[in-house]
Structures are given as C-alpha cells and as structure tokens.
Design an enzyme around this catalytic site. Structure first.
Site, PDB file in Angstrom:
ATOM      1  N   GLY A 197      -0.617   4.163   6.286  1.00  0.00           N
ATOM      2  CA  GLY A 197       0.511   3.093   7.376  1.00  0.00           C
ATOM      3  C   GLY A 197       1.513   2.657   6.475  1.00  0.00           C
ATOM      4  O   GLY A 197       1.120   1.896   5.241  1.00  0.00           O
TER       5      GLY A 197
ATOM      6  N   LYS B  88      -3.484  -2.379   9.282  1.00  0.00           N
ATOM      7  CA  LYS B  88      -4.291  -1.464   7.918  1.00  0.00           C
ATOM      8  C   LYS B  88      -5.346  -2.739   8.225  1.00  0.00           C
ATOM      9  O   LYS B  88      -6.497  -2.778   8.399  1.00  0.00           O
ATOM     10  CB  LYS B  88      -3.795  -0.892   7.437  1.00  0.00           C
ATOM     11  CG  LYS B  88      -2.887   0.219   6.749  1.00  0.00           C
ATOM     12  CD  LYS B  88      -2.418   0.961   5.569  1.00  0.00           C
ATOM     13  CE  LYS B  88      -1.953  -0.247   4.676  1.00  0.00           C
ATOM     14  NZ  LYS B  88      -0.293  -0.970   5.274  1.00  0.00           N
TER      15      LYS B  88
ATOM     16  N   SER C 205      -0.250   3.574   0.163  1.00  0.00           N
ATOM     17  CA  SER C 205      -0.580   4.638   0.475  1.00  0.00           C
ATOM     18  C   SER C 205       0.762   6.058   1.107  1.00  0.00           C
ATOM     19  O   SER C 205      -0.018   7.465   1.775  1.00  0.00           O
ATOM     20  CB  SER C 205      -2.202   5.828   0.493  1.00  0.00           C
ATOM     21  OG  SER C 205      -2.332   5.355   1.390  1.00  0.00           O
TER      22      SER C 205
HETATM   23  S1  ADX Z   1       1.406   1.439  -2.436  1.00  0.00           S
HETATM   24  O1  ADX Z   1       2.510   2.374  -2.096  1.00  0.00           O
HETATM   25  O2  ADX Z   1       0.840   1.024  -3.890  1.00  0.00           O
HETATM   26  O3  ADX Z   1       0.075   2.299  -1.574  1.00  0.00           O
HETATM   27  P1  ADX Z   1       0.061  -1.251  -1.689  1.00  0.00           P
HETATM   28  O4  ADX Z   1      -0.265  -1.057  -0.415  1.00  0.00           O
HETATM   29  O5  ADX Z   1      -0.335  -1.322  -2.387  1.00  0.00           O
HETATM   30  O6  ADX Z   1       1.230  -0.384  -2.258  1.00  0.00           O
HETATM   31  O7  ADX Z   1       0.980  -2.572  -2.001  1.00  0.00           O
HETATM   32  C1  ADX Z   1       1.674  -2.478  -0.372  1.00  0.00           C
HETATM   33  C2  ADX Z   1       1.975  -4.399  -0.568  1.00  0.00           C
HETATM   34  O8  ADX Z   1       2.725  -4.771  -1.037  1.00  0.00           O
HETATM   35  C3  ADX Z   1       2.827  -4.448   1.041  1.00  0.00           C
HETATM   36  O9  ADX Z   1       2.471  -4.444   2.163  1.00  0.00           O
HETATM   37  C4  ADX Z   1       4.149  -5.395   0.516  1.00  0.00           C
HETATM   38  O10 ADX Z   1       3.521  -7.200   0.473  1.00  0.00           O
HETATM   39  C5  ADX Z   1       3.824  -5.504  -1.046  1.00  0.00           C
HETATM   40  N1  ADX Z   1       5.683  -4.909  -1.887  1.00  0.00           N
HETATM   41  C6  ADX Z   1       5.646  -5.975  -2.783  1.00  0.00           C
HETATM   42  N2  ADX Z   1       7.111  -5.135  -3.097  1.00  0.00           N
HETATM   43  C7  ADX Z   1       6.851  -3.766  -2.054  1.00  0.00           C
HETATM   44  C8  ADX Z   1       7.835  -2.306  -2.139  1.00  0.00           C
HETATM   45  N3  ADX Z   1       8.541  -2.253  -2.819  1.00  0.00           N
HETATM   46  N4  ADX Z   1       7.385  -1.821  -1.211  1.00  0.00           N
HETATM   47  C9  ADX Z   1       5.852  -1.718  -0.612  1.00  0.00           C
HETATM   48  N5  ADX Z   1       5.663  -3.119  -0.227  1.00  0.00           N
HETATM   49  C10 ADX Z   1       6.087  -3.661  -0.600  1.00  0.00           C
END
Ligand code: ADX
Length: 181
Positions: A12, A18, A86
């Site tokens: 999400g 989450k 994700s």
């Molecule tokens: S994922 O895409 O690799 O699954 P993940 O859940 O680990 O993402 O990290 C997301 C978290 O990193 C967000 O909740 C936010 O706090 C932080 N964040 C920093 N930069 C970004 C970005 N460019 N896009 C999304 N989240 C980011």
C-alpha cells in the site's frame, strides 16, 4: 507440534496504514503465543537494505531481500509480516512464488487521504518536487488485483482492520481457532 507459518505481505501507499495495522497484529499474534517477526519497510531500509534507494531496480532488490527473509521465517513456523510499499506487482508475484503460505494484504487508502494524513511530512516535499520518484506522486503504485485480503484504512479503524484480517486468516485455515471479533 509446529504451527503453520505464513507470510502476511502488506502492500500500500506510504501513509496508508501498513505499519500501524502490522504492529497491532504483532501484539495479537504474540498474545496467541505465536512467534512473529515484523519486517517493516523503514526498519528494513535502515538495516538489511541500507545500500538501496528508490529506483525500480532498487525497490525490486529491496522486495527480493524481504521476501527471502520472510520465506526463511515462515517455513519455520514463524508468522512473518512484511510492510513495505512494494509498488510493483511483478515483484510481489515473485515473492508470492517463493513463499509457501503467502497472504497478500492490500491496505487501500486513496492517495488524497494519504496526502492529507502526511504522517512523515514526505508528501508535501514530494509534491514540492523535493523528493523524486515518490510513490503515488512521481512514481507508480500498481494496485493489487489478487490480494487475499483488502482493508480500506479510510473506512475502518486499525482495530477493525486487524479483526477483519484475523477472521480472513481463520477462513484461510492459517489460524487454528477463529478469533472472536
Ligand atoms: S519499497 O518501494 O521499496 O517497497 P519501502 O516501503 O521500503 O518502499 O520504503 C518506503 C518508505 O520510504 C516510505 O514510507 C517513506 O517513508 C520513505 N521514502 C523515501 N523516499 C521515498 C520515495 N521516493 N518513494 C516512496 N517512499 C519513500
């Protein structure tokens, strides 16, 4: 007798809820006497995937590593809960393919709601162009089409989502007893 392990794979938008729901679930599973491990997005990125950024390639690597750990845990009777955005369905499918009892939980909340909540203040920065490739703003989020569980975090409280998820897990026969709501 070893209990059946499984992986609850949350997906999400940032700020969809989450982590909040996952943390409440951890408590509930502990109360049931289960071994449970939460692989929360932010915590994972401070440790296991400290070397990664937010390009598609890096996000895919992040998801692959989380999936690997979740697989090891859940095949040993542990409940593994993952809570990373994700955003790419292909990466989620890959995780599903390698984890035996894989339950995808889509925490659906409209982008507008996440922006209004802006728990970490990151949407404001992303909208101002200060954070590139921000999921939902300037980077894709591919909405799941085959999630076993969908919770709408703008329409129910975190506790209600938790009860719903526990009921669904009982229906899926991953929890032995039905938990009273
Ligand atoms: S994922 O895409 O690799 O699954 P993940 O859940 O680990 O993402 O990290 C997301 C978290 O990193 C967000 O909740 C936010 O706090 C932080 N964040 C920093 N930069 C970004 C970005 N460019 N896009 C999304 N989240 C980011």
């Amino acid at each position: 007798v070893q209990e059946t392990g499984f992986t609850l794979w949350f997906t999400g938008l940032s700020g969809s809820g989450k982590s909040t729901i996952a943390n409440l679930l951890v408590k509930r599973f502990e109360e049931m006497g289960r071994y449970v491990e939460l692989l929360d997005g932010d915590e994972v990125r401070l440790n296991l995937t400290k070397d990664l950024g937010f390009s598609k390639e890096d996000r895919d690597t992040n998801i692959n590593r989380i999936a690997f750990v979740a697989k090891l845990l859940s095949r040993n009777g542990v409940i593994a809960i993952t809570a990373a955005i994700s955003p790419y369905s292909e990466a989620r499918q890959r995780a599903r393919g390698q984890i035996e009892n894989f339950v995808e939980v889509y925490v659906s909340a409209p982008l507008k709601v996440c922006i209004d909540r802006d728990v970490k203040g990151l949407y404001a920065k992303a909208l101002a162009g200060e954070i590139p490739n921000f999921t939902g703003v300037s980077d894709p989020y591919e909405v799941p089409t085959d999630a076993e569980i969908v919770v709408a975090s703008h329409e129910q409280t975190p506790d209600e989502s938790v009860e719903f998820i526990l009921r669904r897990l009982a229906e899926l026969e991953l929890l032995r007893e039905r938990v009273a709501a």
